[in-house]
Design an enzyme around this catalytic site. Structure first.
Site, PDB file in Angstrom:
ATOM      1  N   ASN A  87       2.411   1.796  -3.428  1.00 19.53           N
ATOM      2  CA  ASN A  87       1.469   2.383  -4.379  1.00 19.53           C
ATOM      3  C   ASN A  87       1.303   3.880  -4.157  1.00 19.53           C
ATOM      4  O   ASN A  87       1.185   4.653  -5.120  1.00 19.53           O
ATOM      5  CB  ASN A  87       0.108   1.697  -4.254  1.00 19.53           C
ATOM      6  CG  ASN A  87       0.137   0.280  -4.770  1.00 19.53           C
ATOM      7  OD1 ASN A  87       0.874  -0.042  -5.682  1.00 19.53           O
ATOM      8  ND2 ASN A  87      -0.668  -0.582  -4.177  1.00 19.53           N
ATOM      9  N   LYS A  97       0.810  -1.212   0.000  1.00 21.56           N
ATOM     10  CA  LYS A  97       0.000   0.000   0.000  1.00 21.56           C
ATOM     11  C   LYS A  97       0.846   1.267   0.000  1.00 21.56           C
ATOM     12  O   LYS A  97       0.563   2.220  -0.729  1.00 21.56           O
ATOM     13  CB  LYS A  97      -0.971  -0.038   1.177  1.00 21.56           C
ATOM     14  CG  LYS A  97      -1.996  -1.174   1.062  1.00 21.56           C
ATOM     15  CD  LYS A  97      -2.931  -1.244   2.243  1.00 21.56           C
ATOM     16  CE  LYS A  97      -3.952  -0.133   2.225  1.00 21.56           C
ATOM     17  NZ  LYS A  97      -4.859  -0.204   1.069  1.00 21.56           N
ATOM     18  N   GLY A 125      -7.815   2.143  -3.243  1.00 20.93           N
ATOM     19  CA  GLY A 125      -7.716   2.954  -2.039  1.00 20.93           C
ATOM     20  C   GLY A 125      -6.377   3.660  -1.911  1.00 20.93           C
ATOM     21  O   GLY A 125      -6.310   4.808  -1.457  1.00 20.93           O
ATOM     22  N   ASP A 126      -5.303   2.976  -2.317  1.00 24.10           N
ATOM     23  CA  ASP A 126      -3.971   3.588  -2.288  1.00 24.10           C
ATOM     24  C   ASP A 126      -3.901   4.764  -3.259  1.00 24.10           C
ATOM     25  O   ASP A 126      -3.293   5.795  -2.973  1.00 24.10           O
ATOM     26  CB  ASP A 126      -2.901   2.565  -2.665  1.00 24.10           C
ATOM     27  CG  ASP A 126      -3.012   1.284  -1.857  1.00 24.10           C
ATOM     28  OD1 ASP A 126      -3.471   1.359  -0.703  1.00 24.10           O
ATOM     29  OD2 ASP A 126      -2.655   0.219  -2.386  1.00 24.10           O
ATOM     30  N   THR A 127      -4.523   4.579  -4.417  1.00 27.83           N
ATOM     31  CA  THR A 127      -4.565   5.652  -5.409  1.00 27.83           C
ATOM     32  C   THR A 127      -5.312   6.858  -4.856  1.00 27.83           C
ATOM     33  O   THR A 127      -4.870   8.004  -5.002  1.00 27.83           O
ATOM     34  CB  THR A 127      -5.243   5.161  -6.700  1.00 27.83           C
ATOM     35  OG1 THR A 127      -4.479   4.097  -7.258  1.00 27.83           O
ATOM     36  CG2 THR A 127      -5.360   6.284  -7.718  1.00 27.83           C
TER      37      THR A 127
END
Length: 309
Positions: free
Chosen positions: A41, A38, A253-255
């Site tokens: 990313n 995570k 979600g990381d984006t």
């Protein structure tokens, strides 16, 4: 400087196949290997948006080399401690005729207490009050959830900013150190307060505000296909999600988090940061890799409004 921490990095094997049947050879349509984790990313997303970061963490073996080489190839600095054992490989399989996705996530290597202390010492020596630390995801074997609190204590002592994206209940124990931002999804938010009922919009706001009252400065709640909400002491903002066909939800979600932080770092308003973050996260979910930030078709579908009613 922004430091991203990934304490259980990975290589993601993303597979697309027309069908998946037992006890036969399933020929796939395509596959892609991605350096992952995570925090990793988040560093990739920050780089795409012109924001420098140092990707840090703990891992091992040739699989960690693949991750660090992938970061270096994009011009991202790295500082990973290397241990015996292998950084994990996860498998995400999108089956076309089932219109579904299978996720197989492996454990990471065993991390000794000595290595854990070495990692903390690195931050004690390195951080300044100008820095922001992003710790994301699960931990490798041997690292207790309370490690979050140790990191939070160091960041607070250095007067730096802390961002946490983790499902561990120990997230709540970091609140006395006033994290800049927490990014739970609805399930994680409910678990922080042992709530087992329906997560209505009102309940989401209520629990997020409890985090704020206990010390968190901002709460970015991922609502999946519904979008996201940003709650702080002054406001409650909601952004709906655009319509997409989900291909691989692993990095959405990381984006969203990386995009939100990048736009805040650039001095954009919270409302604009939230809107673009939802669009970028949705775009990542619609493909096998991270967004390319060509969001012209998605942004017009998103409206940011006050409240979640």
């Amino acid at each position: 400087m922004i430091y991203t921490i990934t304490l259980n990095p990975a290589i993601d094997l993303v597979i697309v196949t027309k069908k998946l049947e037992p006890k036969v050879v399933n020929r796939t349509e395509s596959f892609e290997l991605q350096p992952n984790g995570k925090g990793v990313n988040v560093s990739f997303i920050l780089k795409k948006l012109g924001i420098k970061s140092v990707a840090t963490g703990i891992g091992g073996g040739f699989t960690l080399d693949y991750v660090t080489n992938g970061l270096a190839a994009k011009g991202i600095k790295t500082k990973f401690l290397k241990v015996n054992g292998l950084t994990r490989v996860n498998v995400f399989t999108n089956v076309i005729d089932q219109n579904t996705e299978y996720k197989e996530v492996n454990p990471g290597p065993e991390i000794s207490k000595e290595v854990q202390q070495q990692f903390l010492a690195y931050f004690e020596e390195t951080l300044t009050e100008e820095d922001l630390v992003v710790i994301s995801g699960s931990f490798a074997q041997g690292i207790e959830p309370s490690y979050l609190v140790q990191i939070a204590r160091i960041v607070a002592a250095k007067k730096a900013k802390l961002v946490i994206d983790s499902s561990y209940l120990a997230v709540v124990d970091t609140l006395p150190y006033h994290p800049f931002l927490l990014k739970p999804n609805e399930t994680e938010l409910a678990s922080f307060y042992h709530y087992k009922g329906e997560m209505t919009s009102a309940k989401t706001v209520e629990l997020a505000q409890k985090l704020v009252q206990a010390g968190c400065q901002n709460v970015l709640v991922s609502l999946g296909a519904r979008g996201a909400a940003l709650i702080n002491e002054k406001e409650v903002l909601f952004a709906n999600a655009p319509k997409i066909k989900v291909v691989n939800s692993a990095c959405a979600g990381d984006t969203m988090l990386g995009t939100f932080l990048a736009f805040i770092e650039k001095g954009q308003s919270i409302s604009e940061a939230l809107k673009v973050a939802v669009a970028a996260g949705s775009d990542t979910a619609s493909r096998t890799g991270l967004t390319d930030f060509k969001l012209d078709k998605l942004l017009p579908q998103i409206t940011v409004k006050e409240g979640m009613k």
